[in-house]
Every structure is written in structure tokens, then in C-alpha cells.
Write an enzyme that holds these catalytic residues in place. Structure first.
Site, PDB file in Angstrom:
ATOM      1  N   GLU A   1       0.451  -2.401  -3.541  1.00 26.64           N
ATOM      2  CA  GLU A   1       1.252  -1.696  -4.556  1.00 26.64           C
ATOM      3  C   GLU A   1       2.513  -2.488  -4.900  1.00 26.64           C
ATOM      4  O   GLU A   1       3.634  -1.974  -4.821  1.00 26.64           O
ATOM      5  CB  GLU A   1       1.567  -0.265  -4.100  1.00 26.64           C
TER       6      GLU A   1
ATOM      7  N   GLU B   1      -7.183   2.665  -4.002  1.00 22.59           N
ATOM      8  CA  GLU B   1      -6.849   3.891  -3.269  1.00 22.59           C
ATOM      9  C   GLU B   1      -7.030   5.093  -4.185  1.00 22.59           C
ATOM     10  O   GLU B   1      -6.520   5.092  -5.306  1.00 22.59           O
ATOM     11  CB  GLU B   1      -5.366   3.894  -2.828  1.00 22.59           C
TER      12      GLU B   1
END
Ligand code: CA
Length: 494
Positions: free
Chosen positions: A187, A285
Site C-alpha cells: 500500500e 487484499e
């Protein structure tokens, strides 16, 4: 009126007789845990993955797993049996204090990744290695460098990233892991390895990519961003990577429906890097709750008081969970040019280390105290008190257990939920109700009309729903074809 009733009674009698006559040779009833529409994947190897990074810390805390039949098994076998074909594992550089106290979060060091990779490979599961280049959680809010790299400049960090990546991948492969894809950072929307200068970040990405190329040119390099609802920002990332000539294969995003916008937008964002730059797309995810209840005494991210915001289409049930995952898979599969590679569920096994369900008062407090000891000792909660030295402002304040035990595919006892079969069911379609194999038109009988219905499906004249798909696969081969119609006809006259 009397006459009508007698006619009805006669009809019922006839129907009952017809049913009981044929019952002896009716094909077996079929039923799956969940109803799932079949997805026509661009690639049969579409990654139907799960992140189980915390699983070793759970096992050390005494947790065991069993399939939906209640039989205890290696969790990696259970996952493979249910159609999971890839595992994601995060790697932190040094997630512990100098005297060896775990920061928690699953205690995900390199040794842990080696063991997970090896166990996954035993059951044919590929591995996505997720390097955080940090000693603890890296996400949009924090991208802190590992302690050992704290005083390094960018040039030195590039070298450290390259060395750490190559050495780690070699160790994971030597241990038996089937490394398939590698994430350079997690991320990384605001930085990576403590570097938050956007003119320097591409060099860190490049250093990680170079290590993966040196390790094995066939392994895919993924870069992982998030907040796909910020459509223009995500597209900007793809442009920025191209302008800086960053070498990578996969543009990955997280997708949590509570925050991350519509699925159409997700396809659009992932499709941009695919169309314009020829990149592959992955959702690294996603997750969704099967219940709003907590079972470990640590509040869940999504709970009864927060619920979910936005236009959530799915129930908080195992079926809702299966619906969410198959919808996300569909969105990735819709990325143009067949560039959608797969979807990974985040921490699908991060269940409670001690079930607090139904406990109250002193009993609850005692169980929670016991859980805290396990989280502290084995790092099986999202953070332990030892992380205060590294992350004092977040994890150091709120450390505790699992915030996602209600988003796992296992119940608090470790038993697989009915939804776990979604990972395989998406290949064939599945139906959760009781039904007779072959009863494609759903009239409660299996006869020549059903054979015709199968032929119409084979000829592309009818589109079966998930129930009909399941029942039309008469021989259970996983595909609907003329053999099913023939077998059904043979069965009818046998
Ligand atoms: Ca919890």
C-alpha cells in the site's frame, strides 16, 4: 367444491406415487455451502488467493483448523481442497525487540514466510511474497523504515532493499516455497521504506524489482497501491511509474468495499494500467464480514456499531462473504485484454485464540486476560505491547487481538465456514439448496425435459443460473457438456 378436492387429492396421490416410484433411482441430491455464479475466467489459472500471514502465530497460540466436515487438517490442505490456489505472505524485516519480544501482527518475519511458503507448496499453492520494507505494518498512513535502515540515505536504502529482497527470496525458495509474484512494498501510496519523496520512491521500487529479476526472471513484480476510489490518483500512479521507467508487471490494489468505491470503478482503475501500459491487475487484499459479532475480546474493524457504509450489496453471512469475493473476482476478470490475474482475501484465518462468544462478566474477563497473554507471547494479535518502541503513536496505543476475526473463513472453533468453498465454486457455479442432480428446470423431477434443457445450455440457447449450472453437470465433471445430456438419457432408461 367436493369434486375439485377429490381431483386435487387424486393429483397429489398420483404425484406422490410418481415420486416414490422414481425415488429409488433418483440421482443423489447435490448441495454446496453457498450459491455462487460460475465465472468464465480469462485464464484457468486465475489466482484465487488468500493471505494467511498470521497463521503460524495462531497455531503457536493453540489454534487448530478443520474442514467443514470437522476433521482437523493442515490449514493449507483445507484451503487447497476448497479451491484456493495461491497464498500471500507478508514479510517484515525485524518485527521484534532486541531481546526477542514480538511486535505482534502475526510475528511475520522471514523465517515465518519460509515456513508458510513451504507448507503452501506441499499442496500446490503458489506464493505471493509481500515485502513491507518495515519492521511492522506499512500502509497508507505509515511507511517507516526498518530500524536497521533508519539512518540510511536513499542510495543506501536502494542497496539494502535489493540485498534484503534477493536474500529473502532465495531463503523462501530454498525452504520449498513456490514464489510466483513479489510485491515491492505494501500500500505504497505515501512512501516506501521510510522514503516519502515522490522523486526518490521510484528508485526504491526499481531496486526491489531488480532483485526479483535477478532472483528469477519468470517471477512477477507487483506494485501495490490503495484507495482505488480515488480514480484519478490511481491513474496518476500508473502514469508516474511509466514516466519514471519503473520496471514492474502487476498493478495491484486493495479493495475493501467499506471504503473503496464501486466495483465498476475498481475495474476502471485496474484497467487503466492494463490498457495504457500493458500491466497485469491484481486485488492484493479484500475481505468482508460473515458476522458482526466479535469472538476474541478485541473490537473488530467492522462491528455492530460501525456496520458498513455505502451501498453494500451483501449480507453479513457466509453467503454474503462468498458474494463479495465472487463479485471482486468478476471485477478483476473484467479488466481488458485478459489482464486481470487474481484476487487475494486478506487474513482469512485470523480467528480468535480463545472464544469469548456468549461469555459475560468474570468469565469474559478471564478469557480476555488469557487471550492477551497469548497475543503478547506469540504475536497472534494485530499488535503487542512490545511494538511501542517502534510504533508508539498507533499500534503502541491500541495493541490487542484480531480486528478481523469476523472476516475469516473459519468460525471461532477453527472450522471452515460454508463460504470457504467459494474459491472453487466460482469455477463451476454452486447451489446451496437441496436439489436433485439433473433437475435442471427445477420441477422436482428428473426426466427427458431436463436432458433437453442441458442440450439447450450446451448449444448456448439458454444461460443457466447457478442452481441450474450445478444440476446440469450430471456427471459432476465440473463442466456442462453433451456428455451430461447423454448420461442423463441413459440413466432415464436404465
Ligand atoms: Ca476481534
Amino acid at each position: 367444491m367436493k369434486k375439485l378436492i377429490s381431483v386435487l387429492s387424486a393429483t397429489v396421490l398420483l404425484m406422490t406415487a410418481a415420486f416414490s416410484v422414481s425415488a429409488a433411482k433418483l440421482p443423489a441430491a447435490v448441495s454446496s455451502g453457498v450459491t455462487v455464479e460460475r465465472i468464465d475466467f480469462n485464464d484457468p489459472g486465475f489466482l484465487r488467493g488468500m493471505d494467511v500471514s498470521s497463521v503460524l502465530s495462531l497455531e503457536r497460540s493453540g489454534v487448530s483448523f478443520c474442514g467443514s466436515d470437522g476433521e482437523e487438517e493442515d490449514i493449507f490442505k483445507i484451503l487447497a481442497d476448497n479451491g484456493v490456489n495461491a497464498i500471500r505472505v507478508r514479510v517484515w524485516n525485524e518485527p521484534e525487540t532486541a531481546d526477542g519480544r514480538s511486535y505482534g501482527g502475526g510475528a511475520c518475519d522471514l523465517a515465518s514466510a519460509c515456513e508458510i511458503g513451504e507448507r503452501a507448496a506441499r499442496y500446490g499453492l503458489k506464493l505471493l511474497v509481500d515485502f513491507h520494507y518495515s519492521d511492522f505494518w506499512a500502509d497508507p498512513a505509515k511507511q517507516k523504515a526498518p530500524k536497521a535502515w533508519a539512518d540510511m540515505g536513499v542510495e543506501e536504502k536502494c542497496s539494502a532493499v535489493e540485498t534484503f529482497t534477493l536474500q529473502s527470496l532465495n531463503a523462501i525458495r530454498s525452504a520449498g516455497g513456490d514464489v510466483y509474484m513479489v510485491q515491492i512494498g505494501n500500500e505504497t501510496t505515501s512512501g516506501i521504506a521510510g522514503v516519502n519523496d515522490f522523486s526518490a520512491m521510484p528508485r526504491i521500487f526499481g531496486a526491489g524489482a531488480a532483485a526479483v529479476r535477478a532472483f528469477d526472471p519468470d517471477v512477477l513484480v507487483a506494485l501495490h497501491f490503495t484507495d482505488p476510489q480515488k480514480t484519478e490518483t490511481m491513474k496518476w500512479f500508473a502514469d508516474w511509474l511509466d514516466e519514471n521507467s519503473v520496471d514492474y508487471d502487476v498493478f495491484a490494489s486493495s479493495y475493501y468495499p467499506n471504503w473503496h468505491g464501486s466495483l465498476e470503478n475498481l475495474t476502471e482503475v485496474l484497467g487503466y494500467a492494463a490498457r495504457r501500459y500493458g500491466k497485469y491487475a491484481v486485488v492484493a487484499e479484500t475481505s468482508y464480514p460473515y458476522t458482526l459479532a466479535d469472538s476474541d475480546g478485541h473490537p473488530n474493524t467492522i462491528n455492530a456499531s460501525t456496520g458498513l457504509s455505502g451501498d453494500m450489496l451483501w449480507d453479513f453471512t457466509p453467503q454474503g462473504q462468498a458474494d463479495e469475493l465472487s463479485a471482486v473476482m468478476r471485477a478483476v476478470n473484467a479488466v481488458p485484454d485478459g489482464r486481470g490475474l487474481g484476487v487475494f482475501w486478506w487474513e482469512g484465518a485470523w480467528i480468535t485464540v480463545g472464544d469469548t462468544t456468549g461469555l459475560g462478566g468474570a468469565e469474559y474477563d478471564a478469557r480476555l486476560a488469557q487471550n492477551r497473554l497469548l497475543w503478547e507471547r506469540y504475536g497472534s494479535g494485530w499488535a503487542a505491547s512490545a511494538c511501542c518502541e517502534y510504533d508508539p503513536d498507533d499500534a503502541g496505543l491500541w495493541y490487542g487481538g484480531s480486528a478481523v476475526d469476523n472476516q475469516a473463513f473459519f468460525d471461532p472453533s477453527g472450522r471452515a465456514l460454508p463460504s470457504l468453498s467459494v474459491f472453487g465454486d466460482v469455477l463451476t457455479g454452486s447451489y446451496s439448496g437441496e436439489a436433485l442432480r439433473g433437475d435442471v428446470n427445477g420441477d422436482g423431477r428428473v426426466n427427458i425435459v431436463d436432458a433437453t434443457a442441458i442440450q439447450r445450455i450446451c448449444a448456448g440457447l439458454d444461460q443457466p443460473d447457478s442452481r441450474a449450472s450445478m444440476l446440469a453437470d450430471f456427471d459432476g465433471s465440473g463442466a456442462i457438456d453433451v456428455v451430461d445430456a447423454t448420461r442423463l438419457q441413459v440413466w432415464l432408461v436404465s
